[in-house]
Design an enzyme around this catalytic site. Structure first.
Site, PDB file in Angstrom:
ATOM      1  N   SER A 115      39.316  28.257  36.066  1.00 46.99           N
ATOM      2  CA  SER A 115      40.561  29.020  36.109  1.00 46.99           C
ATOM      3  C   SER A 115      41.685  28.390  35.288  1.00 46.99           C
ATOM      4  O   SER A 115      41.574  28.249  34.091  1.00 46.99           O
ATOM      5  CB  SER A 115      40.972  29.205  37.568  1.00 46.99           C
ATOM      6  OG  SER A 115      42.051  30.067  37.642  1.00 46.99           O
ATOM      7  N   HIS A 116      42.748  27.983  35.963  1.00 45.42           N
ATOM      8  CA  HIS A 116      43.940  27.484  35.276  1.00 45.42           C
ATOM      9  C   HIS A 116      43.865  25.990  34.978  1.00 45.42           C
ATOM     10  O   HIS A 116      44.833  25.415  34.494  1.00 45.42           O
ATOM     11  CB  HIS A 116      45.165  27.785  36.136  1.00 45.42           C
ATOM     12  CG  HIS A 116      45.005  27.239  37.525  1.00 45.42           C
ATOM     13  ND1 HIS A 116      44.207  27.846  38.457  1.00 45.42           N
ATOM     14  CD2 HIS A 116      45.489  26.129  38.109  1.00 45.42           C
ATOM     15  CE1 HIS A 116      44.215  27.129  39.568  1.00 45.42           C
ATOM     16  NE2 HIS A 116      44.986  26.082  39.386  1.00 45.42           N
ATOM     17  N   ASP A 279      46.189  33.118  32.784  1.00 47.25           N
ATOM     18  CA  ASP A 279      45.551  31.803  32.874  1.00 47.25           C
ATOM     19  C   ASP A 279      44.170  31.808  32.220  1.00 47.25           C
ATOM     20  O   ASP A 279      43.751  32.810  31.623  1.00 47.25           O
ATOM     21  CB  ASP A 279      45.479  31.344  34.339  1.00 47.25           C
ATOM     22  CG  ASP A 279      44.435  32.110  35.138  1.00 47.25           C
ATOM     23  OD1 ASP A 279      44.146  33.260  34.776  1.00 47.25           O
ATOM     24  OD2 ASP A 279      43.906  31.547  36.121  1.00 47.25           O
ATOM     25  N   ASP A 281      41.042  32.147  33.101  1.00 52.45           N
ATOM     26  CA  ASP A 281      40.057  33.197  33.368  1.00 52.45           C
ATOM     27  C   ASP A 281      40.684  34.576  33.556  1.00 52.45           C
ATOM     28  O   ASP A 281      40.010  35.523  33.979  1.00 52.45           O
ATOM     29  CB  ASP A 281      39.192  32.835  34.579  1.00 52.45           C
ATOM     30  CG  ASP A 281      39.991  32.701  35.861  1.00 52.45           C
ATOM     31  OD1 ASP A 281      41.177  32.331  35.787  1.00 52.45           O
ATOM     32  OD2 ASP A 281      39.431  32.963  36.944  1.00 52.45           O
ATOM     33  N   ASP A 283      42.952  35.893  35.605  1.00 49.79           N
ATOM     34  CA  ASP A 283      43.336  36.546  36.862  1.00 49.79           C
ATOM     35  C   ASP A 283      44.806  36.302  37.237  1.00 49.79           C
ATOM     36  O   ASP A 283      45.351  37.007  38.077  1.00 49.79           O
ATOM     37  CB  ASP A 283      42.386  36.184  38.019  1.00 49.79           C
ATOM     38  CG  ASP A 283      42.229  34.693  38.244  1.00 49.79           C
ATOM     39  OD1 ASP A 283      42.845  33.908  37.498  1.00 49.79           O
ATOM     40  OD2 ASP A 283      41.484  34.313  39.167  1.00 49.79           O
ATOM     41  N   ARG A 284      45.455  35.321  36.603  1.00 47.27           N
ATOM     42  CA  ARG A 284      46.878  35.077  36.921  1.00 47.27           C
ATOM     43  C   ARG A 284      47.789  35.681  35.863  1.00 47.27           C
ATOM     44  O   ARG A 284      47.377  35.863  34.714  1.00 47.27           O
ATOM     45  CB  ARG A 284      47.160  33.581  36.949  1.00 47.27           C
ATOM     46  CG  ARG A 284      46.411  32.858  38.009  1.00 47.27           C
ATOM     47  CD  ARG A 284      46.815  31.400  38.029  1.00 47.27           C
ATOM     48  NE  ARG A 284      46.156  30.756  39.155  1.00 47.27           N
ATOM     49  CZ  ARG A 284      46.618  29.705  39.789  1.00 47.27           C
ATOM     50  NH1 ARG A 284      47.751  29.148  39.392  1.00 47.27           N
ATOM     51  NH2 ARG A 284      45.973  29.178  40.799  1.00 47.27           N
ATOM     52  N   LYS A 378      42.354  39.025  41.714  1.00 44.09           N
ATOM     53  CA  LYS A 378      43.660  39.228  41.124  1.00 44.09           C
ATOM     54  C   LYS A 378      43.457  39.515  39.643  1.00 44.09           C
ATOM     55  O   LYS A 378      42.439  39.134  39.073  1.00 44.09           O
ATOM     56  CB  LYS A 378      44.563  38.027  41.356  1.00 44.09           C
ATOM     57  CG  LYS A 378      44.007  36.668  40.974  1.00 44.09           C
ATOM     58  CD  LYS A 378      44.968  35.590  41.460  1.00 44.09           C
ATOM     59  CE  LYS A 378      44.511  34.200  41.060  1.00 44.09           C
ATOM     60  NZ  LYS A 378      43.564  33.610  42.014  1.00 44.09           N
TER      61      LYS A 378
HETATM   62  C1  VG1 Z   1      45.578  27.857  44.000  1.00 43.54           C
HETATM   63  C2  VG1 Z   1      46.629  28.846  44.451  1.00 43.54           C
HETATM   64  C3  VG1 Z   1      45.988  29.982  45.219  1.00 43.54           C
HETATM   65  C4  VG1 Z   1      44.911  30.642  44.335  1.00 43.54           C
HETATM   66  C5  VG1 Z   1      43.922  29.589  43.869  1.00 43.54           C
HETATM   67  C6  VG1 Z   1      42.886  30.147  42.901  1.00 43.54           C
HETATM   68  O1  VG1 Z   1      44.937  27.281  45.110  1.00 43.54           O
HETATM   69  O2  VG1 Z   1      47.608  28.204  45.239  1.00 43.54           O
HETATM   70  O3  VG1 Z   1      46.972  30.899  45.598  1.00 43.54           O
HETATM   71  O4  VG1 Z   1      44.226  31.638  45.046  1.00 43.54           O
HETATM   72  O5  VG1 Z   1      44.610  28.537  43.207  1.00 43.54           O
HETATM   73  O6  VG1 Z   1      43.459  30.659  41.742  1.00 43.54           O
HETATM   74  P1  VG1 Z   1      45.340  25.817  45.679  1.00 43.54           P
HETATM   75  O7  VG1 Z   1      44.374  25.558  46.794  1.00 43.54           O
HETATM   76  O8  VG1 Z   1      45.231  24.888  44.527  1.00 43.54           O
HETATM   77  O9  VG1 Z   1      46.745  25.952  46.151  1.00 43.54           O
HETATM   78  V1  VG1 Z   1      42.544  30.777  40.311  1.00 43.54           V
HETATM   79  O10 VG1 Z   1      43.477  31.455  39.192  1.00 43.54           O
HETATM   80  O11 VG1 Z   1      41.765  29.403  40.346  1.00 43.54           O
HETATM   81  O12 VG1 Z   1      41.196  31.712  40.733  1.00 43.54           O
HETATM   82 CO    CO Z   2      42.455  31.965  37.488  1.00 44.71          CO
END
Ligand code: VG1
Ligand code: CO
Length: 545
Positions: A115-116, A279, A281, A283-284, A378
């Site tokens: 992801s990010h 981000d 992937d 989704d953000r 998302k």
């Molecule tokens: C973070 C965010 C959460 C989100 C998750 C996955 O998790 O706070 O709201 O769903 O990332 O996002 P954490 O446990 O680090 O707070 V992504 O864009 O990785 O699918």
């Molecule tokens: Co993501």
């Protein structure tokens, strides 16, 4: 000769616990022999009716993406999967994967993404597992996968050189079909069904300038198809739009710290009317206007308040949900619309049952995540189009829209402070300190108010009644302010401490305060209570949103 090959390893991997969103580790860890294979084998062993089924496999293009897809194809063939759908070069955003799972009646999706988190040899890699509704695997399944991986000493794969997948087509391996499709097409056609792209185009071609930052990650090709090929803007509306294995050394997290070039263009140079970023992937999303940053919690509220302007949602709202740390701005909108508003733990998997049972239409998180029942993830570009459609329909600027929204619903001042990659011992100490203080806080004075409640959030799923505990420490004040503390479940280095501050629904003419100023007393009171700056030896958080 091609054959099913069984591999035995000496010691099990003990550390394959999926976090908030899949298994996420350093790229180096994932390169360790058998590491990825054992996790995939653990996943497949938990799935009933795998033989003959269809799977979707793709990723955000980061370093290791193609190699992982080839391995997964070999393992799936050995497990007699019927068909795997992959995409050209293996590029597939998380929301597009969710859509494909649903459209193609797939049993499972395997998305290769951290992801990010940064990519490349020195970055991170990850695997997200999605179920047949298109959404992230629920906790029950991820726990089963983890338990299996902890003792698993063998896996099987079909030893066959997997052909390249640089163009559309198909091949067969053992009895399994592999179809290579264009990952962008079906996603874009879904967006065309939900939005009126012509209306957006008319507005954007007439003096409303936009810039989209794909952060050298997966959304570049999707954004080009939407904004350049469909809507007819020039290529200049895109930045960082070629996916690169190391994301060009960017940290593909769309916030004010890591997408600082984009933020500078909008907030300081004031060069565009609208800016957005996604981000790694896809989704953000981060939404910016000229001189205006839209807090993601406010974005969720604005989206919910304006569904009637979007063809795909006219008169179709059943309810809304937000994760617990997300601000209560959307609650005010739900009240006005007279629809239910659910509060879930952090992580998209908790929205799945609510969406499937049609209890909610829109949902979101404070972490730059917004989405709806169109998929079960998302969706970054969906949120960008949603915003553009609202602005096109109302013919106003982002700042005007925010001011209109706040004067109607009141403003929830909100900020998240992240202390990233701090020593785990320190993060745990801060967390445990607050946890032990919680029982004594009730009815005590905190900041300028009294503590109404102080607890560790737990949640019972309204549909399957699963209970999830330890979902974040909360201090709720009598004046409706909230302070929340969580440890991140997506980081890979040390621990990341997240603090969330909110002052609810201020509508007494103080709408234009800087959030950090508006929240200063809460921030100071928490630091006085927990000594965060002293313990972390940091005089400010790594990221402030
Ligand atoms: C973070 C965010 C959460 C989100 C998750 C996955 O998790 O706070 O709201 O769903 O990332 O996002 P954490 O446990 O680090 O707070 V992504 O864009 O990785 O699918
Ligand atoms: Co993501």
């Amino acid at each position: 000769m091609d054959k099913v090959t069984h591999i035995n390893i000496k010691k099990p991997f003990k550390d394959q616990k999926p976090g908030t969103s899949g298994l996420r580790k350093s790229t180096l860890q994932f390169q360790e022999p058998h590491y990825l294979e054992i996790f995939v084998e653990s996943v497949l062993r938990q799935i009933n009716n795998l033989e003959g089924s269809t799977l979707i496999v793709g990723g955000d293009g980061r370093y290791g993406n193609k190699k992982a897809i080839k391995k997964i194809i070999q393992i799936c063939a050995a497990h007699n999967v019927g068909k795997i759908i992959i995409t050209k070069d293996g590029f597939l955003s998380t929301p597009a994967a969710s859509n494909l799972i649903r459209k193609r009646n797939a049993l499972l999706g395997i998305i290769l993404s951290a992801s990010h988190n940064p990519g490349g040899v020195n970055g991170d890699f990850g695997i997200k597992v999605n179920i047949s509704n298109g959404g992230p695997a629920p906790e029950k399944l991820t726990n089963q996968i983890y338990r299996c991986s902890q003792s698993l000493l063998e896996y099987k794969f079909y030893d066959f050189p997997v052909p390249d997948f640089a163009s559309q087509g198909s091949f067969k391996i053992k009895e399994m079909f592999v179809e290579i499709i264009d990952g962008v097409e079906e996603y874009v056609s879904l967006m065309e069904k939900i939005f009126d792209l012509d209306q957006i185009g008319d507005y954007l071609q007439n003096d409303f300038s936009i810039i989209f930052d794909a952060m050298n990650a997966v959304t570049g090709p999707y954004a080009r198809e939407l904004f350049v090929n469909k809507i007819g803007l020039s290529e200049n509306c895109l930045m960082n739009s070629t996916p690169l294995p190391n994301f060009g050394n960017l940290h593909p997290d769309p916030n004010l710290t890591y997408a600082n070039k984009l933020a500078d263009l909008l907030l300081n140079k004031r060069s565009f009317d609208f800016g957005a970023a996604c981000d790694g992937d896809g989704d953000r999303n981060m939404i910016l206007g000229r001189s205006c940053f839209v807090n993601p919690s406010d974005s969720l509220a604005v989206i919910t308040a304006n569904t009637n302007l979007i063809p795909g949602y006219k008169n179709a709202m059943t309810g809304v949900a937000r994760s617990m740390p997300t601000s209560m701005a959307v609650d005010c909108v739900a009240k006005e619309l007279n629809i239910p508003c659910y509060e879930t733990p952090t992580g998209w998997k908790f929205f799945g049952n609510l969406l499937d049972s049609d209890k909610i239409t829109i949902c979101g998180e404070e972490s730059f995540g917004t989405g709806s029942n169109h998929v079960r993830e998302k969706d970054g570009l969906w949120a960008v189009l949603f915003w553009l459609q609202i602005l096109a329909a109302k013919k106003c600027s982002v700042m005007d829209l925010m001011n209109q929204h706040w004067s109607k619903f009141g403003r929830n001042y909100y900020s998240r402070h992240d202390y990233e990659a701090i020593p785990s011992g320190i993060a745990n100490q801060i967390y445990e300190n607050l946890e032990s203080l919680l029982p004594n806080l009730k009815n005590e004075k905190f900041s300028n108010s009294l503590v109404l409640d102080a607890d560790n959030f737990s949640y019972e799923d309204p549909i399957d009644k699963t209970i999830s505990t330890n979902q974040g420490l909360r201090i709720i004040l009598e004046n409706n302010s909230r302070i929340i503390l969580r440890l991140s479940g997506t980081g890979t280095k040390g621990s990341t401490l997240r603090l969330y501050f909110e002052k609810s629904s201020l509508s007494n003419g103080k709408l234009d305060l800087n959030p950090q100023m508006a929240l200063q007393d809460l921030i100071t009171s928490l630091d006085d209570l927990l000594n965060i700056s002293t313990l972390t030896k940091m005089n400010r958080p790594t990221v402030i949103t």
